[in-house]
Scaffold this motif. Sequence first.
Motif: not given
Length: 913
Positions: A277-283
């Motif tokens: 989930l942390l790496l699914s941040d579009p940033s």
Amino acid sequence: MATLDDLRNFVRSCPVIDNHAHNLLLPSKQEAHDLLTATTEAHGAALQDTKTSLSHIRAVRQLRELYDLHDSATWDDLMEKRTDFLQGDFESFLRRCFTGIHTILMDDGLDDTTVYLYDWHDDFILDKTLRIVRIETLAADILREMHRKATLPIGPAIHNDDMCAEAWIAFLQAFETAIVTEINDPDVAGFKSVICYRTGLDVKIAGDVQVATSGLEAFQSGYLPECVQDDFRVGSKGLNDSLVISTCRLLSAAAKQDSISKPLQFHTGLGDADIDLLLSDPSHLQPLITAFPDVQMILLHASYPYMRQAGYLATVYKNVYLDLGEVFPQVSRNGQETILRQCMEITPYSKLLFSTDAHHFGEVYWLALKQFRQAFEKVLVEYVENDDLTATQAIQAAKDIYFNNSKRIYNLDVELPEMQPVGLPEQSTRSGDLDALTRRARAQSNREARIMQAPQPPQLAWKEPESQKEPYDLDAFATFFEQYSELKFVYVQWLDYLGTLRVRMMPIAEFRRLIPNGERIGISLGNTGTLQNDRVTSAISSAGQIYVEPDISTLRITHSRDPLASATVLGSFCNEGGRRLDCCPRNTLRTLVDRFSDDHGITFLAGFEIEVVFLKQDSESQYSPWTTNHAWGTFTPEQFEIALPVLAEIADELSNIGIDVQQFHSESGAGQYEFVLPPLPIVEAIDTLVQARQVVQQITRLHKLRATLHPVPLKGVSSGQHVHISLNSTAQSPQDLAKNEFSFFAGVLEHLPSLCAFLLPNEASYTRIADDMWTSGTWVAWGTQNREVPLRRVSEGRWEIRCLDGFANPYLALSSVLAAGLNGVETEKQMVMKDCITNPAQLTEAQLNTLGIAKKMPTSLEDSLRELEEDGMLKRYLNERLINDYVVMKKAEREMLDEMDEKERHAWLIERY
């Protein structure tokens, strides 16, 4: 003026384009999948808890309506009624589920044999279904097929570096060929990556070599050991990153080369439990977004729970859009309204798209659209009541989010129907059962047809250009001048044999009259045979008329510092009837490009590096370098204070006229800098180069400096005009293209001494034919990442011509290269010379013989002109009259320059190049 009732009616009934959805399961497979998954990403043991979620409880209440059941019906009652639908009139039930959906853009990479094909869904919607190609599924299909054909190193073979490297190259070529095929498929609306699931959205941006190397390492160590057990699922960091970067590169090229703009969707935010989930941040996508501004990127699923990050990206980047799907129906009513508000906090509604993200079940389409309409209505009415929007503006927002934004971004040939109660006619409005059967038959074989197999080369014979004028895009022409209504003049320009940019300046009214009327600018045929100072040569003809045909595809405004409010356009020579004249350098290149495309299905991309030396001049007209505290890649205080403002101004002005510099930096010579231009189709690349060099030199002049392309403007300072070239094809298999690539460059190497007459067209050019200078070396040779040879192989499919400088007419220079390459392809010339990865000057004679290196580069213009005059192949493939006239003019130019002393000659050339 619209009212709130008008708004409510519109939001409740407007047909929608579903910009992201998935296939329905076959009826026989539906009972094996739990409808509980309609409102959650949970699976396994966690799935049963979803029955106490707000999203599920709300869905149960709404499904009672869809199923025509009483208000007290339980979940078991719903499932019993659902079984009746599956065993009864299933298609009538689906028509109800799809009510209000106009067009579906379907990611059909989720399942394979258990679902209906994408265009089967056409019978239930108002228009049609188009495909979204999932790149990881495409890659897995190719790798699975390679394994079936025993070309994928498995088991002990993964320890064989050469076998793995060979398989990696074959895979990447097959993947890129498949992507290009899909780009050109009219049934493909766009592409999608699920890298978010696999390795996260933090795609590592690097140069082509680094990306390929990282991909190979991940392929060998992370993918191959477990690929069979994982059913060829692609899930290794470097490998996944390389797929995304390759796709972006090809989409960017298609947008520039063919004006084909197909977006790339990214899964972002919530997903199955295997997501980080942390790496699914579009940033995390920000570097990729910045690196590929020509690629339209869609952030899927409202990026939940990262809505504000996604909204920010869609706000500040022109190429980013935010999809509002999946949270309907997987989030509670209150959550959905909050999500819409957060997505609209700063994001323009022109950047928001509707989708259902429906999958497997018709009910998900129905629930998603129903719940979106409810939340959207409430939010828009609230905005109107609070005076954030008028009712008219809110209706426009709904129209755009439901329909217009997807139509624009995906370039869909659809129109929003007249508003009426939404429903479906009893019979399809499409072209008939035969067309539907044809589409389905094509779709059934689509997956097999694209795996490891490119289409066969088209059987086209090259034709002489028609004796009529080139067609104009008059709509684009009119739009240009509507957009830039302040323009007063147009510079019509062309590059002569000696690389001098000639110009006719026209008032805007005359130019706007000229083009629609099919008229051209007449010049004397004799103008093609004069030197830079109008000195006549024996190539001149006092009789005859030719015409300059402006190519309005090159029309662009000039930089803001131009004293005239002007545009510039490049032209080619034609006769009175509009037929291309072969005495024109630009036409010569266009004709060769056409022959490659028509006869061999090969196209070219070229990317130029503008190496330029900035000089200042003292009161005695002596030149000295602009910056001296200087080396390659440095950014000294002197450069910061003196150079950066001018360099940045140049880059900004280029960007403002549509030329995006990929990077700029200091080169090794004092006062020397480089601007890297983007890869483009080869004629367009040179057009862009010509217009970019003019901006560089004119802006510099306004700062009382001289920007020169002279190959050796100062002692110890050497400048080239390096060009990167790649061969591409959607008509050839990767293997055939690779074979033709080496035949092409084998032809170039065989004729390189002759080509130097065009590539290095002045006596001063040959100062750079030297060893240990990182210029081009003294031997006719090629080598991978070797800067001491005239032909550097940068990576698979990409080569750099290093023996080219700013004195050359680049149209003629590249024409000569393509002519030699065409001969190599058509004679199937073998690359007998081997890859030289060291400096040839340091090799023994025996080592040179082993590599097949036997020929030296010419050391003077006289030598290269003699080679050119004796080269019968070039005269056949290029144009004998052009070559003869060119040789005459170069000899006359040399005589003129020899009349000057060295100092005068040096200054004369610096002021003209």
